[in-house]
Design a protein around this motif. Structure first.
Motif, PDB file in Angstrom:
ATOM      1  N   SER A 104       0.848  -1.186   0.000  1.00 17.84           N
ATOM      2  CA  SER A 104       0.000   0.000   0.000  1.00 17.84           C
ATOM      3  C   SER A 104       0.884   1.235   0.000  1.00 17.84           C
ATOM      4  O   SER A 104       2.083   1.160   0.257  1.00 17.84           O
ATOM      5  CB  SER A 104      -0.903   0.024   1.238  1.00 17.84           C
ATOM      6  N   SER A 105       0.266   2.353  -0.284  1.00 11.08           N
ATOM      7  CA  SER A 105       0.948   3.642  -0.246  1.00 11.08           C
ATOM      8  C   SER A 105       0.211   4.549   0.718  1.00 11.08           C
ATOM      9  O   SER A 105      -0.919   4.266   1.116  1.00 11.08           O
ATOM     10  CB  SER A 105       0.973   4.280  -1.640  1.00 11.08           C
ATOM     11  N   ALA A 106       0.853   5.648   1.077  1.00 10.29           N
ATOM     12  CA  ALA A 106       0.212   6.616   1.964  1.00 10.29           C
ATOM     13  C   ALA A 106       0.744   8.005   1.659  1.00 10.29           C
ATOM     14  O   ALA A 106       1.874   8.167   1.212  1.00 10.29           O
ATOM     15  CB  ALA A 106       0.476   6.270   3.428  1.00 10.29           C
ATOM     16  N   GLY A 107      -0.081   8.973   1.931  1.00  9.12           N
ATOM     17  CA  GLY A 107       0.328  10.365   1.912  1.00  9.12           C
ATOM     18  C   GLY A 107       0.480  10.816   3.347  1.00  9.12           C
ATOM     19  O   GLY A 107      -0.366  10.523   4.197  1.00  9.12           O
ATOM     20  N   VAL A 108       1.574  11.496   3.630  1.00  7.85           N
ATOM     21  CA  VAL A 108       1.820  12.044   4.961  1.00  7.85           C
ATOM     22  C   VAL A 108       1.881  13.557   4.794  1.00  7.85           C
ATOM     23  O   VAL A 108       2.715  14.065   4.042  1.00  7.85           O
ATOM     24  CB  VAL A 108       3.146  11.516   5.565  1.00  7.85           C
ATOM     25  N   VAL A 109       0.977  14.244   5.466  1.00  8.23           N
ATOM     26  CA  VAL A 109       0.922  15.700   5.332  1.00  8.23           C
ATOM     27  C   VAL A 109       0.955  16.338   6.717  1.00  8.23           C
ATOM     28  O   VAL A 109       0.256  15.903   7.625  1.00  8.23           O
ATOM     29  CB  VAL A 109      -0.323  16.157   4.528  1.00  8.23           C
ATOM     30  N   ILE A 110       1.834  17.310   6.859  1.00  7.33           N
ATOM     31  CA  ILE A 110       1.875  18.137   8.062  1.00  7.33           C
ATOM     32  C   ILE A 110       1.407  19.513   7.620  1.00  7.33           C
ATOM     33  O   ILE A 110       1.901  20.061   6.638  1.00  7.33           O
ATOM     34  CB  ILE A 110       3.298  18.212   8.650  1.00  7.33           C
ATOM     35  N   TYR A 111       0.422  20.043   8.340  1.00  4.86           N
ATOM     36  CA  TYR A 111      -0.161  21.317   7.918  1.00  4.86           C
ATOM     37  C   TYR A 111      -0.441  22.215   9.118  1.00  4.86           C
ATOM     38  O   TYR A 111      -0.704  21.753  10.222  1.00  4.86           O
ATOM     39  CB  TYR A 111      -1.445  21.098   7.121  1.00  4.86           C
ATOM     40  N   GLU A 112      -0.356  23.505   8.850  1.00  8.43           N
ATOM     41  CA  GLU A 112      -0.679  24.514   9.843  1.00  8.43           C
ATOM     42  C   GLU A 112      -2.122  24.954   9.633  1.00  8.43           C
ATOM     43  O   GLU A 112      -2.550  25.185   8.501  1.00  8.43           O
ATOM     44  CB  GLU A 112       0.247  25.722   9.700  1.00  8.43           C
ATOM     45  N   ASN A 113      -2.859  25.077  10.704  1.00  9.69           N
ATOM     46  CA  ASN A 113      -4.242  25.540  10.660  1.00  9.69           C
ATOM     47  C   ASN A 113      -4.260  27.063  10.668  1.00  9.69           C
ATOM     48  O   ASN A 113      -4.313  27.696  11.726  1.00  9.69           O
ATOM     49  CB  ASN A 113      -5.015  24.995  11.859  1.00  9.69           C
ATOM     50  N   LEU A 114      -4.207  27.663   9.484  1.00  7.35           N
ATOM     51  CA  LEU A 114      -4.153  29.118   9.377  1.00  7.35           C
ATOM     52  C   LEU A 114      -5.418  29.796   9.883  1.00  7.35           C
ATOM     53  O   LEU A 114      -5.371  30.936  10.342  1.00  7.35           O
ATOM     54  CB  LEU A 114      -3.880  29.531   7.931  1.00  7.35           C
ATOM     55  N   TRP A 115      -6.552  29.111   9.808  1.00  8.99           N
ATOM     56  CA  TRP A 115      -7.801  29.698  10.277  1.00  8.99           C
ATOM     57  C   TRP A 115      -7.704  30.105  11.745  1.00  8.99           C
ATOM     58  O   TRP A 115      -8.384  31.026  12.182  1.00  8.99           O
ATOM     59  CB  TRP A 115      -8.967  28.723  10.092  1.00  8.99           C
ATOM     60  N   ALA A 116      -6.853  29.420  12.516  1.00 14.65           N
ATOM     61  CA  ALA A 116      -6.752  29.675  13.952  1.00 14.65           C
ATOM     62  C   ALA A 116      -5.829  30.846  14.294  1.00 14.65           C
ATOM     63  O   ALA A 116      -5.858  31.343  15.421  1.00 14.65           O
ATOM     64  CB  ALA A 116      -6.266  28.417  14.665  1.00 14.65           C
ATOM     65  N   VAL A 117      -4.993  31.287  13.352  1.00 16.14           N
ATOM     66  CA  VAL A 117      -3.999  32.327  13.644  1.00 16.14           C
ATOM     67  C   VAL A 117      -4.645  33.617  14.173  1.00 16.14           C
ATOM     68  O   VAL A 117      -4.212  34.126  15.215  1.00 16.14           O
ATOM     69  CB  VAL A 117      -3.095  32.591  12.418  1.00 16.14           C
ATOM     70  N   PRO A 118      -5.677  34.176  13.523  1.00 15.08           N
ATOM     71  CA  PRO A 118      -6.267  35.409  14.064  1.00 15.08           C
ATOM     72  C   PRO A 118      -6.887  35.191  15.452  1.00 15.08           C
ATOM     73  O   PRO A 118      -6.794  36.062  16.324  1.00 15.08           O
ATOM     74  CB  PRO A 118      -7.343  35.789  13.041  1.00 15.08           C
ATOM     75  N   PHE A 119      -7.500  34.049  15.657  1.00 20.61           N
ATOM     76  CA  PHE A 119      -8.115  33.728  16.942  1.00 20.61           C
ATOM     77  C   PHE A 119      -7.057  33.645  18.039  1.00 20.61           C
ATOM     78  O   PHE A 119      -7.192  34.255  19.102  1.00 20.61           O
ATOM     79  CB  PHE A 119      -8.884  32.408  16.807  1.00 20.61           C
ATOM     80  N   ILE A 120      -5.983  32.919  17.782  1.00 19.97           N
ATOM     81  CA  ILE A 120      -4.899  32.782  18.760  1.00 19.97           C
ATOM     82  C   ILE A 120      -4.253  34.143  19.020  1.00 19.97           C
ATOM     83  O   ILE A 120      -3.945  34.492  20.158  1.00 19.97           O
ATOM     84  CB  ILE A 120      -3.871  31.742  18.292  1.00 19.97           C
ATOM     85  N   GLY A 121      -4.055  34.920  17.963  1.00 21.01           N
ATOM     86  CA  GLY A 121      -3.472  36.252  18.121  1.00 21.01           C
ATOM     87  C   GLY A 121      -4.328  37.133  19.012  1.00 21.01           C
ATOM     88  O   GLY A 121      -3.810  37.846  19.888  1.00 21.01           O
ATOM     89  N   ALA A 122      -5.646  37.099  18.813  1.00 20.23           N
ATOM     90  CA  ALA A 122      -6.551  37.899  19.636  1.00 20.23           C
ATOM     91  C   ALA A 122      -6.497  37.454  21.092  1.00 20.23           C
ATOM     92  O   ALA A 122      -6.480  38.292  22.003  1.00 20.23           O
ATOM     93  CB  ALA A 122      -7.981  37.802  19.101  1.00 20.23           C
ATOM     94  N   LEU A 123      -6.460  36.155  21.306  1.00 21.58           N
ATOM     95  CA  LEU A 123      -6.366  35.648  22.678  1.00 21.58           C
ATOM     96  C   LEU A 123      -5.073  36.109  23.345  1.00 21.58           C
ATOM     97  O   LEU A 123      -5.084  36.558  24.501  1.00 21.58           O
ATOM     98  CB  LEU A 123      -6.440  34.119  22.691  1.00 21.58           C
ATOM     99  N   ARG A 124      -3.960  36.029  22.604  1.00 23.05           N
ATOM    100  CA  ARG A 124      -2.670  36.441  23.174  1.00 23.05           C
ATOM    101  C   ARG A 124      -2.637  37.936  23.479  1.00 23.05           C
ATOM    102  O   ARG A 124      -2.083  38.354  24.490  1.00 23.05           O
ATOM    103  CB  ARG A 124      -1.537  36.048  22.233  1.00 23.05           C
TER     104      ARG A 124
END
Length: 151
Positions: A104-124
């Motif tokens: 079998s084969s697989a795709g391995v993806v590491i990704y950043e959740n950009l949608w959360a950046v403004p939310f985290i920034g506001a919290l900080r």
């Protein structure tokens, strides 16, 4: 498209997740690739690493090159060619190979959740700090919802 290299340019970084998606019997249709590109284009996620692996019948795991997975003559993931942040190493690839079936084969993806950046920034800015994050496996979520519905 935003790449891993632009991460250092940002004050805020969103939560980073990974997925290992198995293609039993090496059957990759390419159907999900346009959706992945759309998520990146809309700024919802940023691909930090994307690697495809193959597990042979003897258990050997090898890295595959970005290719024409659906056989239409076009490189399906050329837009992600070279997506490498350095987060994904040989141990991670071996671990991903350990969770897929032979032949079998697989795709391995590491990704950043950009949608959360403004939310985290506001919290900080308000004095808060993100101290933990996690992921509930989909099978656990489905089982819990089914148990709730049954009760």
């Amino acid at each position: 498209m935003r790449t891993a290299a632009t991460m250092a340019d940002n004050d805020e970084i969103g939560p980073v997740d990974y997925l290992v998606v198995e293609f039993p019997g090496n059957r990759m249709t390419g159907e999900g690739f346009p959706i992945l590109v759309d998520l990146v284009d809309r700024g919802i996620i940023r691909i930090l690493d994307l690697v495809f692996i193959h597990k042979a019948s003897d258990g050997a795991v090898t890295v595959l090159n970005v290719a024409d997975f659906d056989g239409d003559g076009q490189l399906d993931l050329a837009v992600f060619d070279g997506a490498s942040s350095g987060l994904l190493d040989d141990d991670d690839i071996a671990e991903a190979g350990g969770v897929i079936q032979a032949n079998s084969s697989a795709g391995v993806v590491i990704y950043e959740n950009l949608w959360a950046v403004p939310f985290i920034g506001a919290l900080r800015r308000g004095g808060a700090e993100l101290v933990a994050s996690g992921r509930i496996p989909s099978a656990d979520l489905v089982a819990a919802l089914q148990a709730t519905d049954a009760g």
